[in-house]
Scaffold this motif. Sequence first.
Motif, PDB file in Angstrom:
ATOM      1  N   VAL A 271       2.621   3.640   8.435  1.00  0.00           N
ATOM      2  CA  VAL A 271       1.443   2.896   7.973  1.00  0.00           C
ATOM      3  C   VAL A 271       0.871   3.565   6.721  1.00  0.00           C
ATOM      4  CG1 VAL A 271      -0.924   2.227   8.541  1.00  0.00           C
ATOM      5  CG2 VAL A 271       0.884   1.980  10.245  1.00  0.00           C
ATOM      6  N   ARG A 272       0.799   4.877   6.734  1.00  0.00           N
ATOM      7  CA  ARG A 272       0.307   5.579   5.549  1.00  0.00           C
ATOM      8  C   ARG A 272       1.183   5.281   4.335  1.00  0.00           C
ATOM      9  NH1 ARG A 272      -3.009   9.613   4.086  1.00  0.00           N
ATOM     10  NH2 ARG A 272      -2.514  10.483   2.043  1.00  0.00           N
ATOM     11  N   GLN A 273       2.493   5.367   4.527  1.00  0.00           N
ATOM     12  CA  GLN A 273       3.410   5.143   3.415  1.00  0.00           C
ATOM     13  C   GLN A 273       3.277   3.721   2.860  1.00  0.00           C
ATOM     14  OE1 GLN A 273       5.225   7.408   2.007  1.00  0.00           O
ATOM     15  NE2 GLN A 273       6.268   6.083   0.543  1.00  0.00           N
ATOM     16  N   ARG A 274       3.053   2.776   3.739  1.00  0.00           N
ATOM     17  CA  ARG A 274       2.999   1.373   3.329  1.00  0.00           C
ATOM     18  C   ARG A 274       1.634   0.977   2.774  1.00  0.00           C
ATOM     19  NH1 ARG A 274       4.119  -0.494   7.939  1.00  0.00           N
ATOM     20  NH2 ARG A 274       2.033  -1.186   8.600  1.00  0.00           N
ATOM     21  N   GLU A 275       0.544   1.462   3.386  1.00  0.00           N
ATOM     22  CA  GLU A 275      -0.789   0.953   3.059  1.00  0.00           C
ATOM     23  C   GLU A 275      -1.667   1.922   2.247  1.00  0.00           C
ATOM     24  OE1 GLU A 275      -1.496  -2.046   3.609  1.00  0.00           O
ATOM     25  OE2 GLU A 275      -0.169  -2.707   5.201  1.00  0.00           O
ATOM     26  N   ILE A 276      -1.523   3.218   2.484  1.00  0.00           N
ATOM     27  CA  ILE A 276      -2.417   4.187   1.835  1.00  0.00           C
ATOM     28  C   ILE A 276      -1.825   4.725   0.542  1.00  0.00           C
ATOM     29  CG2 ILE A 276      -3.741   6.306   2.121  1.00  0.00           C
ATOM     30  CD1 ILE A 276      -4.581   4.003   3.988  1.00  0.00           C
ATOM     31  N   VAL A 277      -0.590   5.186   0.597  1.00  0.00           N
ATOM     32  CA  VAL A 277       0.028   5.829  -0.574  1.00  0.00           C
ATOM     33  C   VAL A 277       0.004   4.946  -1.821  1.00  0.00           C
ATOM     34  CG1 VAL A 277       2.179   6.777  -1.491  1.00  0.00           C
ATOM     35  CG2 VAL A 277       1.413   7.406   0.805  1.00  0.00           C
ATOM     36  N   PRO A 278       0.345   3.650  -1.736  1.00  0.00           N
ATOM     37  CA  PRO A 278       0.319   2.829  -2.958  1.00  0.00           C
ATOM     38  C   PRO A 278      -1.076   2.673  -3.567  1.00  0.00           C
ATOM     39  CG  PRO A 278       1.620   1.761  -1.236  1.00  0.00           C
ATOM     40  CD  PRO A 278       0.880   2.891  -0.588  1.00  0.00           C
ATOM     41  N   ARG A 279      -2.120   2.972  -2.811  1.00  0.00           N
ATOM     42  CA  ARG A 279      -3.493   2.782  -3.283  1.00  0.00           C
ATOM     43  C   ARG A 279      -4.152   4.074  -3.737  1.00  0.00           C
ATOM     44  NH1 ARG A 279      -2.626  -1.198   0.728  1.00  0.00           N
ATOM     45  NH2 ARG A 279      -3.438  -3.249   0.073  1.00  0.00           N
ATOM     46  N   LEU A 280      -3.498   5.209  -3.580  1.00  0.00           N
ATOM     47  CA  LEU A 280      -4.127   6.486  -3.894  1.00  0.00           C
ATOM     48  C   LEU A 280      -4.574   6.577  -5.345  1.00  0.00           C
ATOM     49  CD1 LEU A 280      -1.968   9.071  -1.897  1.00  0.00           C
ATOM     50  CD2 LEU A 280      -4.249   8.198  -1.345  1.00  0.00           C
ATOM     51  N   ASP A 281      -3.805   6.024  -6.247  1.00  0.00           N
ATOM     52  CA  ASP A 281      -4.138   6.135  -7.677  1.00  0.00           C
ATOM     53  C   ASP A 281      -5.387   5.361  -8.054  1.00  0.00           C
ATOM     54  OD1 ASP A 281      -2.068   7.855  -8.188  1.00  0.00           O
ATOM     55  OD2 ASP A 281      -0.701   6.305  -8.911  1.00  0.00           O
ATOM     56  N   VAL A 282      -5.827   4.429  -7.196  1.00  0.00           N
ATOM     57  CA  VAL A 282      -7.031   3.650  -7.527  1.00  0.00           C
ATOM     58  C   VAL A 282      -8.183   3.970  -6.578  1.00  0.00           C
ATOM     59  CG1 VAL A 282      -5.850   1.786  -8.718  1.00  0.00           C
ATOM     60  CG2 VAL A 282      -6.129   1.665  -6.242  1.00  0.00           C
ATOM     61  N   ILE A 283      -8.054   5.053  -5.797  1.00  0.00           N
ATOM     62  CA  ILE A 283      -9.196   5.570  -5.028  1.00  0.00           C
ATOM     63  C   ILE A 283      -9.715   6.759  -5.825  1.00  0.00           C
ATOM     64  CG2 ILE A 283     -10.006   6.486  -2.828  1.00  0.00           C
ATOM     65  CD1 ILE A 283      -7.707   5.127  -1.453  1.00  0.00           C
ATOM     66  N   HIS A 284     -10.737   6.524  -6.597  1.00  0.00           N
ATOM     67  CA  HIS A 284     -11.171   7.492  -7.597  1.00  0.00           C
ATOM     68  C   HIS A 284     -12.284   8.395  -7.071  1.00  0.00           C
ATOM     69  CE1 HIS A 284      -8.641   5.454 -10.422  1.00  0.00           C
ATOM     70  NE2 HIS A 284      -9.310   4.316 -10.312  1.00  0.00           N
ATOM     71  N   ALA A 285     -12.788   9.219  -7.930  1.00  0.00           N
ATOM     72  CA  ALA A 285     -13.929  10.073  -7.605  1.00  0.00           C
ATOM     73  C   ALA A 285     -15.139   9.223  -7.224  1.00  0.00           C
ATOM     74  CB  ALA A 285     -14.264  10.954  -8.805  1.00  0.00           C
ATOM     75  N   ASN A 286     -16.003   9.784  -6.385  1.00  0.00           N
ATOM     76  CA  ASN A 286     -17.232   9.107  -5.940  1.00  0.00           C
ATOM     77  C   ASN A 286     -16.957   7.777  -5.250  1.00  0.00           C
ATOM     78  OD1 ASN A 286     -19.224  11.030  -7.136  1.00  0.00           O
ATOM     79  ND2 ASN A 286     -18.280  10.354  -9.050  1.00  0.00           N
ATOM     80  N   SER A 287     -15.774   7.633  -4.653  1.00  0.00           N
ATOM     81  CA  SER A 287     -15.425   6.360  -4.010  1.00  0.00           C
ATOM     82  C   SER A 287     -15.774   6.336  -2.537  1.00  0.00           C
ATOM     83  CB  SER A 287     -13.922   6.093  -4.171  1.00  0.00           C
ATOM     84  OG  SER A 287     -13.169   7.100  -3.522  1.00  0.00           O
ATOM     85  N   GLY A 288     -16.049   7.496  -1.935  1.00  0.00           N
ATOM     86  CA  GLY A 288     -16.295   7.558  -0.498  1.00  0.00           C
ATOM     87  C   GLY A 288     -17.771   7.608  -0.141  1.00  0.00           C
ATOM     88  N   GLU A 289     -18.112   6.984   0.981  1.00  0.00           N
ATOM     89  CA  GLU A 289     -19.471   7.019   1.514  1.00  0.00           C
ATOM     90  C   GLU A 289     -19.376   6.927   3.031  1.00  0.00           C
ATOM     91  OE1 GLU A 289     -20.909   3.632  -0.578  1.00  0.00           O
ATOM     92  OE2 GLU A 289     -20.334   2.221   1.005  1.00  0.00           O
TER      93      GLU A 289
END
Length: 332
Positions: free
Chosen positions: A241-259
Amino acid sequence: ILDEIATTVRGRVPHRHIHLLLENEENEASWLERGTGGRATRFTAQWNDDVHHVLHAAATGENSGYYQDYLGDDHKLGRALAEGFAFRGEHMQLRGSARGEPCAHLPPQAFVAFIQNHDQIGNRAFGERLSEIATAEAVRAAAAVYLLLPQIPMLFMGEEWSAAQPFAFFCDFQGELADAVRNGRRAEFARFPEFEDPQQRERIPDPQAETTFTSAKLEWDVLARAEHRTWLEWYRRILSVRQREIVPRLDVIHANSGEFEVLGPSALTVRWHVGANEILTLCANLCHNPVEGIELPRGSVLWHEGDTGDGTRLMPWTVYWTLTVTGPDPES
């Protein structure tokens, strides 16, 4: 020396993608700064002890040593998962001094998350793994959190099949140094209530003994047993699931993105903005008590561990990951 390593590597091979990783107890975010295009100017990432500490304390309920600064502190849990460090300059009770620097301006990939490693296991008196001191439900919940985080996951040897071997501290020194390490280790544990009795401290494995070393070796043949195969299959599923759903999106989860938002004791919702039109959401209850009266996020369910009932509660050790589209789908 760290500056020299980073400057030399970045200067001599500027076009190669090289990972430089730190272990840094001080939580000094300045080593992880980004430059043009989000590229690391010195070090790529560091082991995030704070993620380990908040998840370990939640899963085990331990409050001795440095865990006293983490157990039951839901804001530290949220900060470590959503942004990186739990301590960013605040006073740490065990140290008696401040620790850390602000880090929300760094991308999640600047942090390596884990629930076990050689330090955290080996520094225990008997080298117990997490699976020996926490329930299977608690271990799965903690693993389901960190394995899908936008931070980079690190597995400890045998974790993926719930290996039972301890990993006690061992070394091969001689003479006075050997005695100093052996006696110093036992003296260190004298501060813990369970080791006030000298006879209890004598039970701590001798770091110099060959049996201490050999006891840490993995027993690969246990993979033939159903319970260990089940754990390994679980890890394979969630990593896929990580390989399919998370890894492809890592480059667009930028700084200050988490809350994050605290839902109850050891229960929270964490959200990351993924690019311009998606939100990655974690809902987790990392304790023995249910959390009622919540509203689970809508969207595609990436992983579901535990019981959410009718969608308005989180039962103990429940982890719920979703991905929600908030704007026009770029592929539509």
